[in-house]
Design a protein around this motif. Sequence first.
Motif, PDB file in Angstrom:
ATOM      1  N   GLN A 132      18.322   7.864  27.959  1.00 38.23           N
ATOM      2  CA  GLN A 132      18.083   7.281  26.639  1.00 38.23           C
ATOM      3  C   GLN A 132      17.672   5.817  26.746  1.00 38.23           C
ATOM      4  OE1 GLN A 132      21.384   8.056  24.007  1.00 38.23           O
ATOM      5  NE2 GLN A 132      20.926  10.249  23.907  1.00 38.23           N
ATOM      6  N   HIS A 146       5.239   9.255  23.297  1.00 32.31           N
ATOM      7  CA  HIS A 146       6.234  10.271  23.662  1.00 32.31           C
ATOM      8  C   HIS A 146       5.725  11.148  24.799  1.00 32.31           C
ATOM      9  CE1 HIS A 146       7.262   9.358  19.378  1.00 32.31           C
ATOM     10  NE2 HIS A 146       8.440   9.194  19.947  1.00 32.31           N
ATOM     11  N   GLY A 158       9.155  16.920  22.835  1.00 27.29           N
ATOM     12  CA  GLY A 158      10.202  17.055  21.822  1.00 27.29           C
ATOM     13  C   GLY A 158      11.545  16.529  22.311  1.00 27.29           C
ATOM     14  N   THR A 159      11.829  16.717  23.574  1.00 26.50           N
ATOM     15  CA  THR A 159      13.077  16.218  24.150  1.00 26.50           C
ATOM     16  C   THR A 159      13.078  14.694  24.187  1.00 26.50           C
ATOM     17  OG1 THR A 159      13.282  18.226  25.471  1.00 26.50           O
ATOM     18  CG2 THR A 159      14.598  16.332  26.168  1.00 26.50           C
ATOM     19  N   ARG A 161      11.482  12.789  22.060  1.00 25.71           N
ATOM     20  CA  ARG A 161      11.722  12.380  20.666  1.00 25.71           C
ATOM     21  C   ARG A 161      13.217  12.489  20.313  1.00 25.71           C
ATOM     22  NH1 ARG A 161       6.976  12.101  17.607  1.00 25.71           N
ATOM     23  NH2 ARG A 161       5.178  12.955  18.691  1.00 25.71           N
ATOM     24  N   TYR A 162      13.848  13.545  20.774  1.00 25.65           N
ATOM     25  CA  TYR A 162      15.269  13.758  20.534  1.00 25.65           C
ATOM     26  C   TYR A 162      16.092  12.626  21.162  1.00 25.65           C
ATOM     27  CZ  TYR A 162      19.856  16.001  20.907  1.00 25.65           C
ATOM     28  OH  TYR A 162      21.200  16.281  20.834  1.00 25.65           O
ATOM     29  N   HIS A 163      15.780  12.283  22.423  1.00 28.15           N
ATOM     30  CA  HIS A 163      16.502  11.194  23.097  1.00 28.15           C
ATOM     31  C   HIS A 163      16.283   9.867  22.380  1.00 28.15           C
ATOM     32  CE1 HIS A 163      18.272  13.257  26.449  1.00 28.15           C
ATOM     33  NE2 HIS A 163      17.107  13.683  26.904  1.00 28.15           N
ATOM     34  N   PHE A 165      15.523   9.392  19.185  1.00 21.19           N
ATOM     35  CA  PHE A 165      16.256   9.450  17.915  1.00 21.19           C
ATOM     36  C   PHE A 165      17.742   9.176  18.136  1.00 21.19           C
ATOM     37  CE2 PHE A 165      18.882  11.966  15.021  1.00 21.19           C
ATOM     38  CZ  PHE A 165      18.515  11.430  13.789  1.00 21.19           C
ATOM     39  N   ASN A 166      18.340   9.863  19.107  1.00 21.99           N
ATOM     40  CA  ASN A 166      19.769   9.692  19.369  1.00 21.99           C
ATOM     41  C   ASN A 166      20.097   8.301  19.889  1.00 21.99           C
ATOM     42  OD1 ASN A 166      20.731  12.196  18.500  1.00 21.99           O
ATOM     43  ND2 ASN A 166      20.157  13.166  20.417  1.00 21.99           N
TER      44      ASN A 166
END
Length: 183
Positions: A132, A146, A158-159, A161-163, A165-166
Amino acid sequence: MSDDVAHLLGRAQGGDPAAMERLVRLHMGAAYAVALAVTGDPTEAEDVVQDAMVAALGRIGDVRGPEGFAPWLMQIVRNRSRNLLRSRAVRAALPLEHAVAATDGSSPLRDTERSEIRDRLRDGLATLPEVQREVVLLHDLEGWKHREIGESLGLPEGTVRYHLFNARRALRARLGALLREEG
């Protein structure tokens, strides 16, 4: 940038020192961000980047294509960073002095505020998992897309983007909690 990298890579693989230097300059910021994300120390990150660049240029012939250059280079930086951590004690702080740009007209109050913000960011980043931290630094400081980060880390877009975001959510929560404590 891909066409430029393809051209430079071809010249660098042919032994052109100017092309090698240009490739290094194009990727220095991203390499530093990766090293900083792993080591947590600006001085160690600088050392790792220099070491990794020398190693990469010595093995420039190993790169299979221009689209693979950045991920290949970032993996070298990541590996060198992790090797450094194994050989030294891990430090808890993540100074970001080099990431926060200085402005004209600084004052003691502004410098103090910047120092407090830098400390809060450092503390917040230190709480994030390595992946992250790397995603945040590459995206927000270096401006990588990304897709580029995903290629560098070997992750689907997508992963990434997920990281991101978190990581941002965790940083907001951490920084918000610190502000509430002071208020």
